[in-house]
Design an enzyme around this catalytic site. Structure first.
Site, PDB file in Angstrom:
ATOM      1  N   CYS A   2      -8.996  13.642 -29.956  1.00 34.98           N
ATOM      2  CA  CYS A   2      -8.425  12.439 -30.566  1.00 34.98           C
ATOM      3  C   CYS A   2      -6.964  12.751 -30.832  1.00 34.98           C
ATOM      4  O   CYS A   2      -6.637  13.421 -31.806  1.00 34.98           O
ATOM      5  CB  CYS A   2      -9.156  12.086 -31.860  1.00 34.98           C
ATOM      6  N   GLU A 105      -7.523   7.564 -25.622  1.00 37.48           N
ATOM      7  CA  GLU A 105      -7.761   8.699 -24.743  1.00 37.48           C
ATOM      8  C   GLU A 105      -7.131   8.386 -23.392  1.00 37.48           C
ATOM      9  O   GLU A 105      -6.863   7.224 -23.072  1.00 37.48           O
ATOM     10  CB  GLU A 105      -9.262   8.970 -24.578  1.00 37.48           C
TER      11      GLU A 105
END
Length: 223
Positions: A2, A105
């Site tokens: 993350c 992402e």
């Protein structure tokens, strides 16, 4: 993994902590569709019996690791490791929640990577499990920083990345934060109570997101 967050309405994110009896907010963080590690962001944590939202540095490194220089600053921490010697103290006394509307992402090869905005299907805010060491700002920013707990991605999320941040429901987040929750139970909470892939949707967004200086609502819009 993350490595970037969507916190585009900080006031709303704090208001969404309605499951907390009272929150004292010390945040001065600005709204951002493109939150990068190394910045100070709002984090919910507990001191005594009181919940606080404080601006903490995204990225943590312990005092002894800072001195040795052998351990890098951690923006993410694997769930599988949160009970080891390095993280044990924060698992006991430094549990925190990072609020957001989503995270990003990347897929693809270097030079042509595609960012994806991942969010709850109902578009409500998410509560990311974190470990933090709240304290006054020091010369070593990472000493009083936070790290987001990640786990193996499951099912569809594997299409985007093999790791995912641990996202909790309000009830699980409250239990994770509760100082009366022993470390062993807290670890179990993030293992079994994390929202699964069925709770999320994702879509491709503007590659300009890769520049940490890029800002604006257009960054989080579907391409």
């Amino acid at each position: 993994m993350c490595g970037r967050l969507d916190q585009n309405d900080v006031s709303r994110l704090i208001a969404d902590f309605s499951w907390v009896e009272s929150v004292i907010s010390h945040t001065e963080a600005s709204d951002s569709f493109n939150v990068a590690p190394g910045t100070y962001r709002p984090v919910l944590h507990v001191v005594g019996e009181q919940h606080f939202v404080s601006d903490l540095h995204w990225g943590y490194r312990s005092c002894w690791a800072e001195t040795s220089g052998k351990i890098p600053i951690a923006i993410n921490t694997r769930l599988e490791k949160i009970s080891n010697a390095y993280w044990r103290g924060l698992l006991k006394n430094g549990r925190a929640i990072v609020p957001a509307f989503g995270w990003y992402e990347w897929t693809g090869e270097k030079g042509s990577k595609q960012p994806w905005h991942i969010h709850k299907r109902d578009l409500t805010s998410i509560y990311l499990a974190a470990l933090a060491n709240p304290g006054p700002v020091t010369e070593s920013k990472a000493l009083n920083g936070f790290t987001i707990v990640t786990a193996d991605a499951q099912c569809g999320l594997l299409d985007v990345h093999d790791r995912r941040p641990v996202v909790l429901t309000a009830d699980a987040a409250a239990a994770w934060l509760d100082p009366l929750t022993p470390p062993e139970m807290a670890e179990e909470i993030v293992r079994i109570a994390a929202l699964g892939p069925d709770a999320f949707d994702w879509y491709p967004v503007d590659p300009a997101l890769g520049n940490v200086r890029s800002q604006g609502a257009e960054l989080a819009q579907p391409r």
